[in-house]
Design a protein around this motif. Sequence first.
Motif, PDB file in Angstrom:
ATOM      1  N   LYS A  26       0.828  -1.194   0.000  1.00 51.61           N
ATOM      2  CA  LYS A  26       0.000   0.000   0.000  1.00 51.61           C
ATOM      3  C   LYS A  26       0.872   1.258   0.000  1.00 51.61           C
ATOM      4  O   LYS A  26       1.995   1.241   0.495  1.00 51.61           O
ATOM      5  N   ALA A  27       0.326   2.336  -0.533  1.00 52.13           N
ATOM      6  CA  ALA A  27       1.033   3.617  -0.604  1.00 52.13           C
ATOM      7  C   ALA A  27       0.790   4.428   0.672  1.00 52.13           C
ATOM      8  O   ALA A  27       0.034   3.998   1.549  1.00 52.13           O
ATOM      9  N   TYR A  28       1.431   5.583   0.765  1.00 52.02           N
ATOM     10  CA  TYR A  28       1.253   6.556   1.849  1.00 52.02           C
ATOM     11  C   TYR A  28       1.856   6.120   3.183  1.00 52.02           C
ATOM     12  O   TYR A  28       1.373   6.508   4.234  1.00 52.02           O
ATOM     13  N   ARG A  29       2.917   5.337   3.161  1.00 51.95           N
ATOM     14  CA  ARG A  29       3.533   4.920   4.422  1.00 51.95           C
ATOM     15  C   ARG A  29       5.008   5.312   4.478  1.00 51.95           C
ATOM     16  O   ARG A  29       5.772   4.797   5.294  1.00 51.95           O
ATOM     17  N   THR A  34       3.306  11.683  10.997  1.00 55.34           N
ATOM     18  CA  THR A  34       2.862  12.244  12.280  1.00 55.34           C
ATOM     19  C   THR A  34       1.381  12.583  12.272  1.00 55.34           C
ATOM     20  O   THR A  34       0.716  12.443  13.293  1.00 55.34           O
ATOM     21  N   LYS A  35       0.855  13.021  11.146  1.00 53.93           N
ATOM     22  CA  LYS A  35      -0.569  13.390  11.092  1.00 53.93           C
ATOM     23  C   LYS A  35      -1.482  12.210  10.808  1.00 53.93           C
ATOM     24  O   LYS A  35      -2.695  12.365  10.848  1.00 53.93           O
ATOM     25  N   LYS A  36      -0.911  11.062  10.528  1.00 49.95           N
ATOM     26  CA  LYS A  36      -1.732   9.884  10.270  1.00 49.95           C
ATOM     27  C   LYS A  36      -1.980   9.142  11.578  1.00 49.95           C
ATOM     28  O   LYS A  36      -1.096   9.055  12.438  1.00 49.95           O
ATOM     29  N   THR A  37      -3.168   8.584  11.711  1.00 46.68           N
ATOM     30  CA  THR A  37      -3.509   7.886  12.955  1.00 46.68           C
ATOM     31  C   THR A  37      -2.785   6.551  13.033  1.00 46.68           C
ATOM     32  O   THR A  37      -2.368   5.991  12.013  1.00 46.68           O
ATOM     33  N   THR A  38      -2.657   6.054  14.250  1.00 45.04           N
ATOM     34  CA  THR A  38      -2.006   4.757  14.469  1.00 45.04           C
ATOM     35  C   THR A  38      -2.762   3.649  13.745  1.00 45.04           C
ATOM     36  O   THR A  38      -2.155   2.760  13.155  1.00 45.04           O
ATOM     37  N   LYS A  39      -4.079   3.730  13.783  1.00 45.71           N
ATOM     38  CA  LYS A  39      -4.911   2.733  13.105  1.00 45.71           C
ATOM     39  C   LYS A  39      -4.667   2.757  11.598  1.00 45.71           C
ATOM     40  O   LYS A  39      -4.553   1.704  10.956  1.00 45.71           O
ATOM     41  N   ASN A  40      -4.583   3.946  11.033  1.00 41.83           N
ATOM     42  CA  ASN A  40      -4.342   4.107   9.599  1.00 41.83           C
ATOM     43  C   ASN A  40      -2.989   3.516   9.209  1.00 41.83           C
ATOM     44  O   ASN A  40      -2.888   2.755   8.245  1.00 41.83           O
ATOM     45  N   LYS A  41      -1.946   3.823   9.985  1.00 41.44           N
ATOM     46  CA  LYS A  41      -0.594   3.308   9.708  1.00 41.44           C
ATOM     47  C   LYS A  41      -0.544   1.793   9.839  1.00 41.44           C
ATOM     48  O   LYS A  41       0.133   1.119   9.059  1.00 41.44           O
ATOM     49  N   ARG A  42      -1.264   1.272  10.825  1.00 41.04           N
ATOM     50  CA  ARG A  42      -1.297  -0.178  11.029  1.00 41.04           C
ATOM     51  C   ARG A  42      -1.937  -0.872   9.839  1.00 41.04           C
ATOM     52  O   ARG A  42      -1.467  -1.914   9.385  1.00 41.04           O
ATOM     53  N   ASN A  43      -3.018  -0.297   9.304  1.00 45.72           N
ATOM     54  CA  ASN A  43      -3.688  -0.891   8.149  1.00 45.72           C
ATOM     55  C   ASN A  43      -2.859  -0.779   6.872  1.00 45.72           C
ATOM     56  O   ASN A  43      -3.028  -1.592   5.961  1.00 45.72           O
ATOM     57  N   LEU A  44      -1.976   0.203   6.798  1.00 46.29           N
ATOM     58  CA  LEU A  44      -1.115   0.358   5.625  1.00 46.29           C
ATOM     59  C   LEU A  44       0.007  -0.672   5.586  1.00 46.29           C
ATOM     60  O   LEU A  44       0.625  -0.870   4.549  1.00 46.29           O
ATOM     61  N   ARG A  45       0.276  -1.321   6.718  1.00 40.73           N
ATOM     62  CA  ARG A  45       1.328  -2.339   6.774  1.00 40.73           C
ATOM     63  C   ARG A  45       0.971  -3.575   5.946  1.00 40.73           C
ATOM     64  O   ARG A  45       1.833  -4.194   5.348  1.00 40.73           O
ATOM     65  N   LYS A  46      -0.299  -3.935   5.967  1.00 43.64           N
ATOM     66  CA  LYS A  46      -0.726  -5.172   5.326  1.00 43.64           C
ATOM     67  C   LYS A  46      -0.656  -5.060   3.806  1.00 43.64           C
ATOM     68  O   LYS A  46      -0.970  -4.010   3.248  1.00 43.64           O
ATOM     69  N   ALA A  47      -0.259  -6.137   3.172  1.00 49.73           N
ATOM     70  CA  ALA A  47      -0.238  -6.160   1.705  1.00 49.73           C
ATOM     71  C   ALA A  47      -1.669  -6.255   1.178  1.00 49.73           C
ATOM     72  O   ALA A  47      -2.568  -6.724   1.869  1.00 49.73           O
ATOM     73  N   ALA A  48      -1.859  -5.803  -0.045  1.00 44.89           N
ATOM     74  CA  ALA A  48      -3.182  -5.826  -0.671  1.00 44.89           C
ATOM     75  C   ALA A  48      -3.091  -6.564  -2.000  1.00 44.89           C
ATOM     76  O   ALA A  48      -2.001  -6.731  -2.547  1.00 44.89           O
ATOM     77  N   MET A  49      -4.227  -6.998  -2.495  1.00 47.38           N
ATOM     78  CA  MET A  49      -4.273  -7.659  -3.797  1.00 47.38           C
ATOM     79  C   MET A  49      -4.500  -6.625  -4.896  1.00 47.38           C
ATOM     80  O   MET A  49      -5.173  -5.622  -4.677  1.00 47.38           O
TER      81      MET A  49
END
Length: 65
Positions: A26-29, A34-49
């Motif tokens: 995923k992009a945007y990581r 600093t302005k991104k939420t912890t939840k948002n950053k955590r979800n960006l870690r996972k790979a996507a199809m």
Amino acid sequence: MPKMKTSRAAAKRFKLTGTGKLKRNKAYRRHILTKKTTKNKRNLRKAAMMDASNVKQMKKILPYL
């Protein structure tokens, strides 16, 4: 006929799963986290199809993947 060339830029970014689907990150990581939420950053870690609408084009530039 000459061999088809693989797009090296795409080959570094995508992997093939066991079932033949294309996996992407995923992009945007990269920065300005600093302005991104912890939840948002955590979800960006996972790979996507890769979306089904793009698969045909990707298979063309990744013939041997």
